[in-house]
Motif scaffolding. Sequence first.
Motif, mmCIF file in Angstrom:
data_model
loop_
_atom_site.group_PDB
_atom_site.id
_atom_site.type_symbol
_atom_site.label_atom_id
_atom_site.label_comp_id
_atom_site.label_asym_id
_atom_site.label_seq_id
_atom_site.Cartn_x
_atom_site.Cartn_y
_atom_site.Cartn_z
ATOM 1 N N ALA A 1 -25.875 84.413 28.714
ATOM 2 C CA ALA A 1 -25.011 85.210 29.587
ATOM 3 C C ALA A 1 -23.715 84.472 29.907
ATOM 4 O O ALA A 1 -22.622 85.055 29.853
ATOM 5 N N LEU A 2 -23.831 83.192 30.229
ATOM 6 C CA LEU A 2 -22.630 82.420 30.563
ATOM 7 C C LEU A 2 -21.679 82.357 29.377
ATOM 8 O O LEU A 2 -20.450 82.440 29.539
ATOM 9 N N ASN A 3 -22.237 82.230 28.181
ATOM 10 C CA ASN A 3 -21.372 82.124 27.005
ATOM 11 C C ASN A 3 -20.869 83.475 26.526
ATOM 12 O O ASN A 3 -19.819 83.543 25.868
ATOM 13 N N MET A 4 -21.552 84.552 26.877
ATOM 14 C CA MET A 4 -20.999 85.878 26.621
ATOM 15 C C MET A 4 -19.754 86.090 27.483
ATOM 16 O O MET A 4 -18.900 86.925 27.176
ATOM 17 N N LEU A 5 -19.655 85.305 28.554
ATOM 18 C CA LEU A 5 -18.488 85.342 29.442
ATOM 19 C C LEU A 5 -17.554 84.160 29.183
ATOM 20 O O LEU A 5 -16.721 83.814 30.020
ATOM 21 N N ASN A 6 -17.761 83.509 28.028
ATOM 22 C CA ASN A 6 -16.872 82.423 27.571
ATOM 23 C C ASN A 6 -16.854 81.222 28.510
ATOM 24 O O ASN A 6 -15.801 80.619 28.740
ATOM 25 N N ARG A 7 -18.021 80.842 29.042
ATOM 26 C CA ARG A 7 -18.075 79.704 29.967
ATOM 27 C C ARG A 7 -18.296 78.355 29.274
ATOM 28 O O ARG A 7 -18.261 77.316 29.930
ATOM 29 N N GLY A 8 -18.601 78.365 27.989
ATOM 30 C CA GLY A 8 -18.783 77.104 27.278
ATOM 31 C C GLY A 8 -19.989 76.307 27.734
ATOM 32 O O GLY A 8 -19.960 75.070 27.743
ATOM 33 N N GLU A 9 -21.052 76.985 28.109
ATOM 34 C CA GLU A 9 -22.257 76.337 28.645
ATOM 35 C C GLU A 9 -23.212 75.943 27.518
ATOM 36 O O GLU A 9 -23.532 76.742 26.641
ATOM 37 N N GLU A 10 -23.697 74.696 27.542
ATOM 38 C CA GLU A 10 -24.700 74.257 26.577
ATOM 39 C C GLU A 10 -26.092 74.341 27.199
ATOM 40 O O GLU A 10 -26.268 74.082 28.396
ATOM 41 N N LEU A 11 -27.063 74.692 26.391
ATOM 42 C CA LEU A 11 -28.438 74.756 26.857
ATOM 43 C C LEU A 11 -28.917 73.369 27.265
ATOM 44 O O LEU A 11 -28.782 72.407 26.517
ATOM 45 N N HIS A 12 -29.463 73.275 28.469
ATOM 46 C CA HIS A 12 -30.021 72.003 28.941
ATOM 47 C C HIS A 12 -31.286 72.314 29.722
ATOM 48 O O HIS A 12 -31.237 72.721 30.889
ATOM 49 N N THR A 13 -32.410 72.149 29.079
ATOM 50 C CA THR A 13 -33.692 72.438 29.728
ATOM 51 C C THR A 13 -34.783 71.607 29.088
ATOM 52 O O THR A 13 -34.652 71.177 27.933
ATOM 53 N N VAL A 14 -35.834 71.366 29.830
ATOM 54 C CA VAL A 14 -37.034 70.721 29.295
ATOM 55 C C VAL A 14 -38.128 71.783 29.246
ATOM 56 O O VAL A 14 -38.507 72.318 30.288
ATOM 57 N N PRO A 15 -38.618 72.134 28.064
ATOM 58 C CA PRO A 15 -39.660 73.159 27.965
ATOM 59 C C PRO A 15 -40.850 72.839 28.850
ATOM 60 O O PRO A 15 -41.285 71.691 28.936
ATOM 61 N N TYR A 16 -41.366 73.860 29.524
ATOM 62 C CA TYR A 16 -42.493 73.673 30.453
ATOM 63 C C TYR A 16 -43.493 74.804 30.204
ATOM 64 O O TYR A 16 -43.168 75.978 30.321
ATOM 65 N N PHE A 17 -44.705 74.437 29.848
ATOM 66 C CA PHE A 17 -45.762 75.406 29.538
ATOM 67 C C PHE A 17 -46.929 75.170 30.482
ATOM 68 O O PHE A 17 -47.203 74.042 30.876
ATOM 69 N N TRP A 18 -47.621 76.248 30.822
ATOM 70 C CA TRP A 18 -48.784 76.114 31.694
ATOM 71 C C TRP A 18 -49.834 77.148 31.319
ATOM 72 O O TRP A 18 -49.534 78.168 30.699
ATOM 73 N N THR A 19 -51.042 76.894 31.690
ATOM 74 C CA THR A 19 -52.102 77.884 31.546
ATOM 75 C C THR A 19 -53.227 77.528 32.500
ATOM 76 O O THR A 19 -53.240 76.440 33.079
ATOM 77 N N THR A 20 -54.146 78.462 32.692
ATOM 78 C CA THR A 20 -55.327 78.197 33.508
ATOM 79 C C THR A 20 -56.566 78.604 32.731
ATOM 80 O O THR A 20 -56.569 79.613 32.030
#
Length: 496
Positions: free
Chosen positions: A407-426
């Motif tokens: 969304a940010l880059n569709m608005l030309n914000r020049g944002e790079e993805l920065h996340t650590v994948p997080y998975f959970w289950t029970t």
Amino acid sequence: VLLLRNRKEFHALGSKCPHYGAPLSKGVLRGERLRCPWHGACFNIRTGDIEEYPALDCISCFKVTVEDGKVFITAKKKVLTLPAVTKHRQCLGLRDTSRRCLLNRNTMLLLGGGVAALVCAETLRQEGFTGRIIMATNEKHVPYDKPKLSKEMNLKAEDIYLRKPEFLEARGIEFWTEKEAVSVDFQKQKVRFMDGSSQKYHQLLIATGSHSSFLRVPGAELQNVCMLQTPEESSKILELATGKNLVIVGASFIEKIQASRLPAPARDTNGTSLQAGAAAELPAWVLAGPFQMLQNKGVKFHMKTELCELKGKDGKVTEAVLANGETLPADVVVVGIGSTPSSAFLKGTSIARDDKGAILVNLHMQTNIPNVFAAGDVVTFPVALLGGDRTSIRHQQVAEAHGHCAALNMLNRGEELHTVPYFWTTLLGKSIRYAGCGNGYTDTVVKGSLEQQKFLIFYIRDGHVTAAASLNCDPMVSLIAEVLYLGKQISKEEAE
């Protein structure tokens, strides 16, 4: 109310994570970020704003004053009773929600009805976009909490909606159900749908997700051979399997959860893996943890074999035949043998995809086609923890991060993805957490006891930790996720 002290400053916030209600007092505080101990959502302690998913909402933030050595918190009673705050402020670059303005003729077309498209739509509005936003999906429902399909199978679809239809309507987000895209003309910037209609766009997001791989054996077309992808399928499986012989084809986490969530009369379950030699490939913690937990409840595993045929009577499945000649009684069969990117409608176009059909994107979630972005299960993207190598990570939290970045880059914000994948289950009331990306790991460090089902495992690649998994060791995985998010390395020696 949660009262925090960060250096010499006090901050007062809502005490529960708006995702599943985890107690934030047991979370991880680093600088001005508070990370949920259960699923890794992060909040800014100054503002309450969300900084990392899977939570969709902020937490309340209250005024704090210190007088004569005493700390006072000022809050309105009405705010204290609110479960979450949907109004974002600044930490994700978000402002008050904008409304649709008919003078803005630009159209953002989002293909998909999952969390990637939902977060993209919300972020576009929160960032001030006033043009037309359309979400088009082949689903019957507004976005819902898909992890609950295998964890709370007795719920109605409406019980797991992430946003009500009125929420989307109030923000001027059009939501088209049962609207499947069948082709895209990238030159004309137009999408054609199954019903014969078409829609032009200025910017396009492809977030069509993935679908369960199909079972290709004789008898796969019999009745009561099911997949788990929708609320209706979840309810159907629960109804059919109660008190019956159930065969689950596949050995992934989703299938193990499925076995654990069925009612007691259905737990004499035959679990059959379609992955030849699968037992030899499974880590020791899986064998000692989830496998043992389910075996203790009467679930039987048939590993190192394949399903070769389903037999039936009067059109309904009655028996599963394995490659080793063994036969299993089967009133119901649930198929969970992996997933495939839902990108077949792009065949023959110039958009770049890998050999499995996943769309190639960069860290801005851009494809090789101008004005076309992609997010979620349908993409393969560069992962920092893998040295920039591409992979597909089909987790809810990752999909939400993709949608926000797109969304940010569709608005030309020049944002790079920065996340650590997080998975959970029970499984059977016990929670398993996993953070990072362990692809290509060459070593592990195990802390705790696999047999006692309380452990923390570090995955090592090139001498450093790239992922961690735990059972009954909260909030350690959230702590490790925060360290990795900050770009710090954990050596094997430090893990030991």
